[in-house]
Design a protein around this motif. Sequence first.
Motif, short mmCIF file in Angstrom:
data_model
loop_
_atom_site.label_atom_id
_atom_site.label_comp_id
_atom_site.label_asym_id
_atom_site.label_seq_id
_atom_site.Cartn_x
_atom_site.Cartn_y
_atom_site.Cartn_z
N UNK A 221 0.82 -1.23 0.00
CA UNK A 221 0.00 0.00 0.00
C UNK A 221 0.85 1.28 0.00
N UNK A 222 2.18 1.15 -0.06
CA UNK A 222 3.06 2.31 0.07
C UNK A 222 3.42 2.89 -1.30
N UNK A 223 3.48 4.23 -1.36
CA UNK A 223 3.86 4.92 -2.60
C UNK A 223 5.37 4.80 -2.80
N UNK A 224 5.84 4.35 -3.97
CA UNK A 224 7.27 4.14 -4.18
C UNK A 224 8.08 5.43 -4.30
N UNK A 225 7.44 6.53 -4.77
CA UNK A 225 8.19 7.76 -5.02
C UNK A 225 8.91 8.32 -3.80
N UNK A 226 8.20 8.60 -2.70
CA UNK A 226 8.88 9.14 -1.50
C UNK A 226 9.94 8.20 -0.94
N UNK A 227 9.68 6.89 -1.02
CA UNK A 227 10.67 5.93 -0.51
C UNK A 227 11.93 5.97 -1.36
N UNK A 228 11.75 6.06 -2.68
CA UNK A 228 12.90 6.16 -3.59
C UNK A 228 13.74 7.39 -3.28
N UNK A 229 13.08 8.54 -3.11
CA UNK A 229 13.80 9.78 -2.82
C UNK A 229 14.56 9.70 -1.50
N UNK A 230 13.88 9.15 -0.48
CA UNK A 230 14.52 9.04 0.83
C UNK A 230 15.72 8.10 0.79
N UNK A 231 15.59 6.96 0.10
CA UNK A 231 16.68 5.99 0.05
C UNK A 231 17.86 6.52 -0.75
N UNK A 232 17.58 7.21 -1.85
CA UNK A 232 18.69 7.76 -2.65
C UNK A 232 19.46 8.79 -1.85
N UNK B 141 17.12 1.04 -2.26
CA UNK B 141 15.68 1.12 -2.57
C UNK B 141 15.06 -0.28 -2.60
N UNK B 142 15.78 -1.25 -3.19
CA UNK B 142 15.27 -2.61 -3.24
C UNK B 142 15.19 -3.21 -1.83
N UNK B 143 16.17 -2.89 -0.98
CA UNK B 143 16.15 -3.36 0.40
C UNK B 143 14.91 -2.84 1.13
N UNK B 144 14.62 -1.56 0.94
CA UNK B 144 13.43 -0.97 1.57
C UNK B 144 12.15 -1.62 1.04
N UNK B 145 12.11 -1.85 -0.28
CA UNK B 145 10.93 -2.46 -0.87
C UNK B 145 10.72 -3.86 -0.32
#
Length: 434
Positions: free
Chosen positions: A39-50, A295-299
Amino acid sequence: MLTLSLATIFTLVLLLGGGVWIAFALIGTAWVALQFFSPFAPGPILASDFWGASYGWDLTALPMFIWMGEILFRSGLADNMFRGLSPWLNRLPGRLLHTNIIGSGMFAAVCGSSAATCATVGKMTLPELERRGYDSNMAIGTLASASTLGLLIPPSIMLIVYGVVTEQSISRLFMAGVGPGLMILALFMSYLILWALIKGDRAGLTGEDESSMSFSEKLRNTWALAPILTLIGGIIISIYGGLASPTEAAAVGVVLSMVIARWNGHFTLKIFKSSLFAAIRTACMIAFIIAGASFLTSAMGFTQVPMQLARAISEMGLSPTMLLIALTALLLIMGCFLDGISLILLVTAVIMPVVNAAGFDLIWFGIYLVVVVEMSQITPPVGFNLFVIQGLTGKDILTITKATLPFFLLMLLAIALMHFFPAIALYLPYAMNN
């Protein structure tokens, strides 16, 4: 979990098989997992992880060590190594073939790159060994295999990457790499000695004999090793003596390599620029892959796949030994298709919960993982060292792979010894921190 796991594997294989850059393949796989299975949006997670993967202090050691290796590779500093080692090795069974093993170990201690070690040492030794009539297959096998130690013997780029993504002490990882690195060198040299004794006259060791040199002449030739030994000593003393962190030691190594190269008359503005830009390209590529792996680790964390995988494996009741055998087989298969850094990052993204649940020491596991990555460097179809040797010799991959097979098996033996005697890797880091 099965549907998500299959979708993740299919996406990753599809992207990698389609020639997509590894970092983009990792990002795409993570995006699919988050977009369709959470249910999580990938965009903010991508930005945070990068952002989080791009500013770590430990990561700054990476481009510095890469730059140091490029300076050594391009300035010809290592060219004196063969001349310095050869007079002392002629009395050993196997004679000058040992220069590939010892020379690779020495260069690995100041380079950190397997491919650079293989190319640099190979340019020196292979033509000379061929000229002197040594067995070509054994020359190829010793070089391709021993040069993988550039990934293990400190300073190791792979250990820096592993330390950053698993939040382990890079200094401890460096210390832990010393014992296994020396053990693998000893195994390689022991095999070469045994091979030469068994083969006897059929070993093809018909080359020139330099054992008739006087002691003073040998010392004079050995002086050619002084620049590399100075560089190794500067880095080791600064790290293990507590004078500098690995990042600061990397800067010391770059400065020392420039000073020594200039002192030898082989460091020009052209070499400075080419080595700097080559290091920047390589470091940016690795940093981009690290960000994608983060990012993959977070996903994987948000979708709970690693935790469920760890639970499933723990329910199988595998002993630590059986788990290690299964992991080794899996990693060797993955290593046939992925480069070392990608393999380490994928493993830390997916398998670390299993490793934690099994109770493996993470410092020990990092060394184990790098040894497996070393093995993948001489495993077709994506064994980078095989490609380097092919470029140097023109021989086909099958011939080169066959020449490295005994050393591949010796690395498996090294893993077994590390498992049953973990102090080989763990004694030094924990003894020096007590």
